[in-house]
Design a protein around this motif. Structure first.
Motif, PDB file in Angstrom:
ATOM      1  N   ILE A  61     -28.035  25.596  25.686  1.00 26.57           N
ATOM      2  CA  ILE A  61     -29.417  26.285  24.654  1.00 26.57           C
ATOM      3  C   ILE A  61     -29.405  25.635  23.298  1.00 26.57           C
ATOM      4  N   LYS A  62     -29.890  25.381  22.607  1.00 23.56           N
ATOM      5  CA  LYS A  62     -29.641  24.561  21.450  1.00 23.56           C
ATOM      6  C   LYS A  62     -29.962  25.950  20.390  1.00 23.56           C
ATOM      7  N   GLU A  63     -29.758  26.747  20.119  1.00 22.33           N
ATOM      8  CA  GLU A  63     -29.968  28.136  19.271  1.00 22.33           C
ATOM      9  C   GLU A  63     -30.072  29.279  20.375  1.00 22.33           C
ATOM     10  N   VAL A  64     -29.453  30.186  19.722  1.00 22.09           N
ATOM     11  CA  VAL A  64     -30.505  31.417  20.259  1.00 22.09           C
ATOM     12  C   VAL A  64     -31.025  32.509  19.523  1.00 22.09           C
ATOM     13  N   LYS A  65     -31.818  32.709  18.610  1.00 18.36           N
ATOM     14  CA  LYS A  65     -32.724  33.441  17.752  1.00 18.36           C
ATOM     15  C   LYS A  65     -32.905  34.906  18.574  1.00 18.36           C
ATOM     16  N   LYS A  66     -32.205  36.131  17.626  1.00 13.88           N
ATOM     17  CA  LYS A  66     -31.504  36.787  17.558  1.00 13.88           C
ATOM     18  C   LYS A  66     -33.375  37.879  16.479  1.00 13.88           C
ATOM     19  N   TYR A  67     -33.576  38.745  17.661  1.00 12.06           N
ATOM     20  CA  TYR A  67     -34.388  39.695  16.998  1.00 12.06           C
ATOM     21  C   TYR A  67     -34.590  41.320  16.560  1.00 12.06           C
ATOM     22  N   SER A  68     -34.847  41.713  15.976  1.00  9.76           N
ATOM     23  CA  SER A  68     -35.042  43.415  15.700  1.00  9.76           C
ATOM     24  C   SER A  68     -35.975  44.148  17.030  1.00  9.76           C
ATOM     25  N   ASN A  69     -36.371  43.403  17.462  1.00 18.74           N
ATOM     26  CA  ASN A  69     -37.735  43.894  18.956  1.00 18.74           C
ATOM     27  C   ASN A  69     -38.281  42.460  19.437  1.00 18.74           C
ATOM     28  N   ASN A  70     -38.990  43.162  21.175  1.00 14.01           N
ATOM     29  CA  ASN A  70     -39.390  42.083  21.828  1.00 14.01           C
ATOM     30  C   ASN A  70     -40.394  41.751  21.377  1.00 14.01           C
ATOM     31  N   THR A  71     -41.604  42.688  20.698  1.00 20.97           N
ATOM     32  CA  THR A  71     -42.658  42.207  19.842  1.00 20.97           C
ATOM     33  C   THR A  71     -42.263  41.009  19.222  1.00 20.97           C
ATOM     34  N   GLU A  72     -41.939  40.781  17.987  1.00 21.35           N
ATOM     35  CA  GLU A  72     -41.709  39.336  17.160  1.00 21.35           C
ATOM     36  C   GLU A  72     -41.798  38.063  17.987  1.00 21.35           C
ATOM     37  N   ALA A  73     -39.861  38.424  18.925  1.00 23.01           N
ATOM     38  CA  ALA A  73     -40.101  37.646  19.640  1.00 23.01           C
ATOM     39  C   ALA A  73     -41.152  37.716  20.366  1.00 23.01           C
ATOM     40  N   LEU A  74     -41.436  37.743  20.701  1.00 23.70           N
ATOM     41  CA  LEU A  74     -42.454  36.886  21.767  1.00 23.70           C
ATOM     42  C   LEU A  74     -44.332  37.084  20.734  1.00 23.70           C
TER      43      LEU A  74
END
Length: 269
Positions: A171-184
């Motif tokens: 994977i080029k980059e793993v971007k981490k979010y505070s919650n799943n809603t933001e990621a989706l």
């Protein structure tokens, strides 16, 4: 003097028998189910911000898959159910202190948790799935190579991805979010290429956004959900297990699943 010692010893022995029997019913089993029947309800501890398992709707009511399951189980057990939001970091302590009677909120069964609490029978298997956009060319894990993947910081998804070293390295980059809603949301807007997320969460959001998301067949492993119960509450656990089994056997759990996920996710995979 000897008579006094014998008398005191006998008294202590009798008191010990009385107190050791306080937590038992007449048939010698624990009294947890009798206690629940006398109260007429059991209290569910949960995080009320975990859709679709347990969360508040626009009117402030606590709703969700686990909420419907708990209500159905209580009905079959002949009692009521009360929902009590608690600090998730301290939910096990709340159970041990008897502030709540069960933990019912997408609780993963782990060996570490088994050291502190008991669990009901498995009522749902959750997987760590991969969600992409409908128009994406990502169809398998291998297609994640060179892509930007999002997930919730500190979640089971992060642990699952890290355990698959070959995919993680590609994977080029793993971007981490505070919650799943933001990621989706970022996935929807094409700011990232895919999201690794709990199946119960991913399928819920996919059902709400028809034609937006695609769920891959590949996944990062499964985990079992169970209801957390105090270790000594054996009779209550047995009664709850009987209710859960009947909910599954007569198809009610399938109907509840279809309500929240748009399909049956309760069958073993």
């Amino acid at each position: 003097m000897k008579k006094r010692i014998v008398f005191l010893t006998t008294l202590i022995f009798l008191v010990g028998i009385i107190f050791s029997g306080c937590g038992q019913s007449k048939n010698g089993s624990d009294s947890s189910w009798n206690d629940i029947k006398q109260k007429g309800e059991f209290v569910v501890g949960l995080d009320d911000s975990f859709p679709p398992m347990g969360f508040r709707d626009t009117k402030g009511n606590i709703v969700g898959f686990d909420i419907d399951m708990a209500k159905e189980a209580a009905k079959r057990m002949g009692v009521k159910v009360k929902f009590k939001p608690v600090d998730w970091d301290g939910v096990t302590l709340s159970l041990k202190n008897k502030d709540i009677d069960v933990i019912w909120n997408g609780l993963t069964i782990t060996d570490k948790r088994k050291q502190q609490i008991a669990f009901s029978n498995v009522y749902l298997q959750n997987r760590q799935i991969i969600v992409a956009r409908k128009d994406s060319n990502i169809k398998t894990k291998k297609d994640l190579s060179g892509k930007v993947v999002g997930l919730q910081l500190g979640s089971s998804s992060e642990i699952a991805l890290n355990s698959d070293s070959s995919t993680k390295k590609s994977i080029k980059e793993v971007k981490k979010y505070s919650n799943n809603t933001e990621a989706l949301l970022d996935l929807k807007e094409a700011r990232i290429d895919a999201v690794v997320v709990d199946e119960v969460v991913g399928r819920y959001y996919a059902s709400k956004k028809a034609g937006v998301y695609s769920i891959l067949n590949d996944n990062f492993g499964k985990e079992d959900y169970g209801v957390g119960i105090r270790k000594n509450d054996i009779s209550f656990k047995n009664k709850l297990n009987a209710a859960l089994d009947s909910i599954k056997k007569d198809g009610t759990e399938k109907k509840i699943s279809e309500k929240w996920f748009g399909q049956d996710v309760t069958s073993e995979k």
